[in-house]
Write a protein that holds these residues in place. Structure first.
Motif, PDB file in Angstrom:
ATOM      1  N   GLU A 142     -68.908  32.538 -35.048  1.00 39.76           N
ATOM      2  CA  GLU A 142     -70.343  32.363 -34.771  1.00 39.76           C
ATOM      3  C   GLU A 142     -70.755  33.243 -33.587  1.00 39.76           C
ATOM      4  O   GLU A 142     -71.681  32.898 -32.852  1.00 39.76           O
ATOM      5  CB  GLU A 142     -70.632  30.902 -34.403  1.00 39.76           C
ATOM      6  CG  GLU A 142     -70.302  29.899 -35.494  1.00 39.76           C
ATOM      7  CD  GLU A 142     -71.264  30.017 -36.659  1.00 39.76           C
ATOM      8  OE1 GLU A 142     -72.478  29.947 -36.400  1.00 39.76           O
ATOM      9  OE2 GLU A 142     -70.813  30.207 -37.798  1.00 39.76           O
ATOM     10  N   ILE A 143     -70.072  34.342 -33.406  1.00 39.47           N
ATOM     11  CA  ILE A 143     -70.311  35.158 -32.210  1.00 39.47           C
ATOM     12  C   ILE A 143     -71.748  35.723 -32.195  1.00 39.47           C
ATOM     13  O   ILE A 143     -72.303  36.083 -33.228  1.00 39.47           O
ATOM     14  CB  ILE A 143     -69.215  36.256 -32.105  1.00 39.47           C
ATOM     15  CG1 ILE A 143     -69.170  36.885 -30.733  1.00 39.47           C
ATOM     16  CG2 ILE A 143     -69.351  37.280 -33.165  1.00 39.47           C
ATOM     17  CD1 ILE A 143     -67.889  37.706 -30.491  1.00 39.47           C
ATOM     18  N   GLN A 144     -72.330  35.736 -31.000  1.00 40.07           N
ATOM     19  CA  GLN A 144     -73.702  36.219 -30.807  1.00 40.07           C
ATOM     20  C   GLN A 144     -73.655  37.536 -30.026  1.00 40.07           C
ATOM     21  O   GLN A 144     -72.740  37.755 -29.234  1.00 40.07           O
ATOM     22  CB  GLN A 144     -74.510  35.208 -29.980  1.00 40.07           C
ATOM     23  CG  GLN A 144     -74.419  33.776 -30.461  1.00 40.07           C
ATOM     24  CD  GLN A 144     -75.238  33.527 -31.699  1.00 40.07           C
ATOM     25  OE1 GLN A 144     -76.428  33.781 -31.715  1.00 40.07           O
ATOM     26  NE2 GLN A 144     -74.583  33.052 -32.750  1.00 40.07           N
ATOM     27  N   ASP A 145     -74.677  38.362 -30.226  1.00 42.38           N
ATOM     28  CA  ASP A 145     -74.781  39.614 -29.473  1.00 42.38           C
ATOM     29  C   ASP A 145     -76.215  39.772 -28.978  1.00 42.38           C
ATOM     30  O   ASP A 145     -77.132  39.958 -29.785  1.00 42.38           O
ATOM     31  CB  ASP A 145     -74.397  40.804 -30.378  1.00 42.38           C
ATOM     32  CG  ASP A 145     -74.513  42.143 -29.654  1.00 42.38           C
ATOM     33  OD1 ASP A 145     -74.812  42.158 -28.441  1.00 42.38           O
ATOM     34  OD2 ASP A 145     -74.306  43.188 -30.313  1.00 42.38           O
TER      35      ASP A 145
ATOM     36  N   GLY B  71     -58.096  33.091 -31.203  1.00 43.80           N
ATOM     37  CA  GLY B  71     -59.260  32.461 -30.578  1.00 43.80           C
ATOM     38  C   GLY B  71     -59.233  32.541 -29.059  1.00 43.80           C
ATOM     39  O   GLY B  71     -59.836  31.717 -28.378  1.00 43.80           O
ATOM     40  N   ASP B  72     -58.564  33.583 -28.538  1.00 48.32           N
ATOM     41  CA  ASP B  72     -58.377  33.719 -27.094  1.00 48.32           C
ATOM     42  C   ASP B  72     -59.577  34.445 -26.449  1.00 48.32           C
ATOM     43  O   ASP B  72     -59.590  35.671 -26.333  1.00 48.32           O
ATOM     44  CB  ASP B  72     -57.058  34.506 -26.886  1.00 48.32           C
ATOM     45  CG  ASP B  72     -56.824  34.914 -25.455  1.00 48.32           C
ATOM     46  OD1 ASP B  72     -57.509  34.404 -24.556  1.00 48.32           O
ATOM     47  OD2 ASP B  72     -55.919  35.758 -25.243  1.00 48.32           O
ATOM     48  N   TRP B  73     -60.573  33.672 -25.987  1.00 45.56           N
ATOM     49  CA  TRP B  73     -61.777  34.285 -25.408  1.00 45.56           C
ATOM     50  C   TRP B  73     -61.485  35.030 -24.112  1.00 45.56           C
ATOM     51  O   TRP B  73     -62.096  36.065 -23.845  1.00 45.56           O
ATOM     52  CB  TRP B  73     -62.884  33.238 -25.206  1.00 45.56           C
ATOM     53  CG  TRP B  73     -63.863  33.278 -26.355  1.00 45.56           C
ATOM     54  CD1 TRP B  73     -63.838  32.515 -27.475  1.00 45.56           C
ATOM     55  CD2 TRP B  73     -64.999  34.159 -26.486  1.00 45.56           C
ATOM     56  NE1 TRP B  73     -64.889  32.866 -28.319  1.00 45.56           N
ATOM     57  CE2 TRP B  73     -65.617  33.867 -27.730  1.00 45.56           C
ATOM     58  CE3 TRP B  73     -65.550  35.168 -25.704  1.00 45.56           C
ATOM     59  CZ2 TRP B  73     -66.752  34.537 -28.192  1.00 45.56           C
ATOM     60  CZ3 TRP B  73     -66.687  35.848 -26.162  1.00 45.56           C
ATOM     61  CH2 TRP B  73     -67.267  35.529 -27.394  1.00 45.56           C
ATOM     62  N   ASP B  74     -60.553  34.526 -23.292  1.00 44.30           N
ATOM     63  CA  ASP B  74     -60.246  35.228 -22.028  1.00 44.30           C
ATOM     64  C   ASP B  74     -59.668  36.607 -22.323  1.00 44.30           C
ATOM     65  O   ASP B  74     -60.056  37.608 -21.712  1.00 44.30           O
ATOM     66  CB  ASP B  74     -59.229  34.425 -21.194  1.00 44.30           C
ATOM     67  CG  ASP B  74     -59.872  33.182 -20.596  1.00 44.30           C
ATOM     68  OD1 ASP B  74     -61.120  33.134 -20.523  1.00 44.30           O
ATOM     69  OD2 ASP B  74     -59.133  32.250 -20.228  1.00 44.30           O
ATOM     70  N   GLY B  75     -58.744  36.644 -23.272  1.00 43.54           N
ATOM     71  CA  GLY B  75     -58.148  37.923 -23.666  1.00 43.54           C
ATOM     72  C   GLY B  75     -59.204  38.850 -24.245  1.00 43.54           C
ATOM     73  O   GLY B  75     -59.211  40.058 -23.992  1.00 43.54           O
ATOM     74  N   PHE B  76     -60.129  38.276 -25.012  1.00 43.02           N
ATOM     75  CA  PHE B  76     -61.206  39.047 -25.639  1.00 43.02           C
ATOM     76  C   PHE B  76     -62.065  39.724 -24.567  1.00 43.02           C
ATOM     77  O   PHE B  76     -62.344  40.921 -24.628  1.00 43.02           O
ATOM     78  CB  PHE B  76     -62.058  38.086 -26.486  1.00 43.02           C
ATOM     79  CG  PHE B  76     -63.213  38.725 -27.203  1.00 43.02           C
ATOM     80  CD1 PHE B  76     -63.030  39.385 -28.413  1.00 43.02           C
ATOM     81  CD2 PHE B  76     -64.507  38.653 -26.679  1.00 43.02           C
ATOM     82  CE1 PHE B  76     -64.109  39.960 -29.086  1.00 43.02           C
ATOM     83  CE2 PHE B  76     -65.584  39.223 -27.343  1.00 43.02           C
ATOM     84  CZ  PHE B  76     -65.387  39.878 -28.544  1.00 43.02           C
TER      85      PHE B  76
ATOM     86  N   PRO C 124     -67.894  31.795 -21.216  1.00 46.18           N
ATOM     87  CA  PRO C 124     -67.257  32.911 -21.933  1.00 46.18           C
ATOM     88  C   PRO C 124     -68.308  33.901 -22.432  1.00 46.18           C
ATOM     89  O   PRO C 124     -69.113  33.579 -23.305  1.00 46.18           O
ATOM     90  CB  PRO C 124     -66.563  32.215 -23.117  1.00 46.18           C
ATOM     91  CG  PRO C 124     -67.328  30.949 -23.324  1.00 46.18           C
ATOM     92  CD  PRO C 124     -67.964  30.577 -22.020  1.00 46.18           C
ATOM     93  N   MET C 125     -68.335  35.075 -21.858  1.00 46.57           N
ATOM     94  CA  MET C 125     -69.218  36.145 -22.359  1.00 46.57           C
ATOM     95  C   MET C 125     -68.637  37.477 -21.929  1.00 46.57           C
ATOM     96  O   MET C 125     -68.073  37.584 -20.841  1.00 46.57           O
ATOM     97  CB  MET C 125     -70.657  35.968 -21.865  1.00 46.57           C
ATOM     98  CG  MET C 125     -70.802  35.854 -20.377  1.00 46.57           C
ATOM     99  SD  MET C 125     -72.524  35.617 -19.910  1.00 46.57           S
ATOM    100  CE  MET C 125     -72.356  35.584 -18.135  1.00 46.57           C
ATOM    101  N   ALA C 126     -68.756  38.457 -22.802  1.00 43.48           N
ATOM    102  CA  ALA C 126     -68.178  39.776 -22.538  1.00 43.48           C
ATOM    103  C   ALA C 126     -69.249  40.822 -22.762  1.00 43.48           C
ATOM    104  O   ALA C 126     -70.041  40.702 -23.696  1.00 43.48           O
ATOM    105  CB  ALA C 126     -67.022  40.037 -23.502  1.00 43.48           C
ATOM    106  N   PHE C 127     -69.245  41.858 -21.925  1.00 36.76           N
ATOM    107  CA  PHE C 127     -70.188  42.952 -22.219  1.00 36.76           C
ATOM    108  C   PHE C 127     -69.439  44.070 -22.923  1.00 36.76           C
ATOM    109  O   PHE C 127     -68.227  44.235 -22.759  1.00 36.76           O
ATOM    110  CB  PHE C 127     -70.851  43.469 -20.929  1.00 36.76           C
ATOM    111  CG  PHE C 127     -69.913  44.222 -20.014  1.00 36.76           C
ATOM    112  CD1 PHE C 127     -69.551  45.553 -20.260  1.00 36.76           C
ATOM    113  CD2 PHE C 127     -69.357  43.591 -18.905  1.00 36.76           C
ATOM    114  CE1 PHE C 127     -68.675  46.233 -19.430  1.00 36.76           C
ATOM    115  CE2 PHE C 127     -68.468  44.272 -18.065  1.00 36.76           C
ATOM    116  CZ  PHE C 127     -68.133  45.586 -18.333  1.00 36.76           C
TER     117      PHE C 127
ATOM    118  N   PRO D  47     -69.948  33.046 -27.632  1.00 36.70           N
ATOM    119  CA  PRO D  47     -69.894  32.143 -28.791  1.00 36.70           C
ATOM    120  C   PRO D  47     -71.237  31.447 -29.011  1.00 36.70           C
ATOM    121  O   PRO D  47     -71.982  31.216 -28.049  1.00 36.70           O
ATOM    122  CB  PRO D  47     -68.822  31.115 -28.405  1.00 36.70           C
ATOM    123  CG  PRO D  47     -68.532  31.315 -26.964  1.00 36.70           C
ATOM    124  CD  PRO D  47     -69.142  32.585 -26.500  1.00 36.70           C
ATOM    125  N   GLY D  48     -71.522  31.103 -30.254  1.00 38.67           N
ATOM    126  CA  GLY D  48     -72.789  30.456 -30.593  1.00 38.67           C
ATOM    127  C   GLY D  48     -73.033  29.207 -29.758  1.00 38.67           C
ATOM    128  O   GLY D  48     -74.167  28.923 -29.365  1.00 38.67           O
TER     129      GLY D  48
END
Ligand code: PMV
Length: 376
Positions: A217-220, A268-273, A319-322, A335-336
């Motif tokens: 459900e990833i958002q951008d 599902g590793d958001w930190d690694g992502f 959790p958010m990445a640019f 994530p959504g």
């Protein structure tokens, strides 16, 4: 090996009998943009990537293209490709016309020789604002490729038996227009290029199926830092990777990073992502900065936004990445389930850094869509 044979069979000059060319119709496809998480930067041969890339397909940032076509049984003049009229949002655009006609002429010379016998009227529209600085080459080339693939299959009904998955021919044709467009034909996550485990293909993109539910459900949210046209086009940027002092290291890094990203997406590793996606975006821009000649596509507001994103993440653990394309605009991925909080953060701290306060909220999508067709 089988795949290469299949591609050759797909395009082998099948001398079409005149009556098969005598067709007339309209076909409409729409395709979204995509954002690479591991970037394609540097090419070889006929638009083949120096390293595999992996992207997130968007949904609402789309181009819709209607192709009116009429086949002839004779060549009208010395034209290298099809006759072409081109309209963007109802208006003629000589700059786009030149780009599209060069692309079609090159297909007529190589993969689709029968295009010389066609007259095309192409009408295309983008869902995102004109002056947003969002590159539309991926969505526009994928939408046009969808239309061309449909004509190809209409003229060669026997080819359907070789079809491996819908959109594969479209991906090949899209790639020939703009490399990253190869990845816009399906979603949510697409890989283009052969990886270290011999998965994927350099000629077209394939779906990456092993995705953990926390990424589905990833958002951008796209922060429009600058709506200006970028000072160095991607084509020139790819070329600067030839003889670049770090090119070999870069291609190796990207290959390794792709394998790591695949394992992150499946676990599902958001930190690694976050760590991987951000270093990848900065590496792309670092390569531009130390190209010869050197260039810089980030703006001061891009950097300010990066600082604010990192500070907010550290303070609130969100959790958010640019990531960045080849331009000044930032894509913020999350994530959504965090949408509400991230939107608040964007409104309070990031929107003011954007040109005219423009932010486009998009999310993960499924790629190319057939919107309609009328054949006779
Ligand atoms: O498809 P092109 O030639 O516009 O190149 C795209 C390059 C990047 O957007 C920077 C990276 C990518 O993989 O999409």
């Amino acid at each position: 090996m089988f795949i290469l044979v299949w591609i050759m069979q797909l395009f082998t000059d099948r001398s079409l009998e005149a009556e098969r060319l005598n067709i007339l119709g309209t076909v409409t496809y729409s395709a979204p943009s995509n954002i690479a998480l591991v970037k394609y930067w540097g090419k070889k041969g006929r638009q083949l990537p120096q390293n595999p890339s992996l992207s997130l397909t968007l949904e609402t940032s789309r181009t819709t293209t209607t192709l009116e076509f009429q086949g002839r049984t004779y060549l009208r003049d010395n034209k290298k490709g099809p006759g072409l009229e081109f309209f963007f949002h109802g208006e003629q655009r000589p700059d786009f016309h030149t780009k599209i006609s060069t692309y079609l002429d090159s297909l007529a010379l190589n993969e689709l020789p029968y295009l010389k016998y066609f007259d095309f009227v192409i009408r295309t529209e983008n869902s995102f604002p004109h002056s947003s600085g969002i590159a539309s080459s991926a969505s526009s080339m994928a939408a046009l490729a969808g239309c061309l693939a449909e004509i190809h299959f209409t003229l060669h009904p026997e080819l359907k038996t070789y079809e491996l998955y819908p959109g594969q021919l479209a991906s090949i044709l899209a790639r020939l227009g703009s490399g990253s467009a190869a990845r816009s034909v399906a979603g949510p996550f697409m890989q283009w290029g052969l990886d270290e485990e011999a998965f994927g293909h350099d000629h077209y993109a394939v779906l990456n199926k092993n995705i953990h539910s926390s990424f589905t459900e990833i958002q951008d949210s796209i922060l429009i830092i600058s709506a200006e046209q970028k000072s160095v086009a991607s084509t020139a940027g790819h070329r600067l990777m030839e003889g670049h002092p770090f090119s070999e290291a870069r291609f190796l890094n990207a290959k390794k990073r792709l394998m790591k990203l695949k394992s992150i997406l499946s676990s599902g590793d958001w930190d690694g992502f976050i760590e991987l996606v951000e270093v990848e975006a900065l590496e792309l821009h670092a390569l531009m900065m130390c190209s010869n000649p050197s260039y810089l596509l980030m703006k001061p507001q891009t950097l300010e936004a990066i600082y604010r994103i990192r500070a907010y993440r550290q303070a609130h653990g969100l959790p958010m990445a640019f990531t960045l394309d080849a331009g000044a605009n930032l894509h913020l991925l999350y994530p959504g389930s965090s949408s509400l909080l991230v939107h608040q953060f964007i409104d309070q701290e990031l929107r003011a850094l954007c040109e005219n306060g423009q932010v486009l909220h998009d999310y993960v999508g499924r790629g190319l869509r057939r919107e309609g067709a009328h054949l006779s």
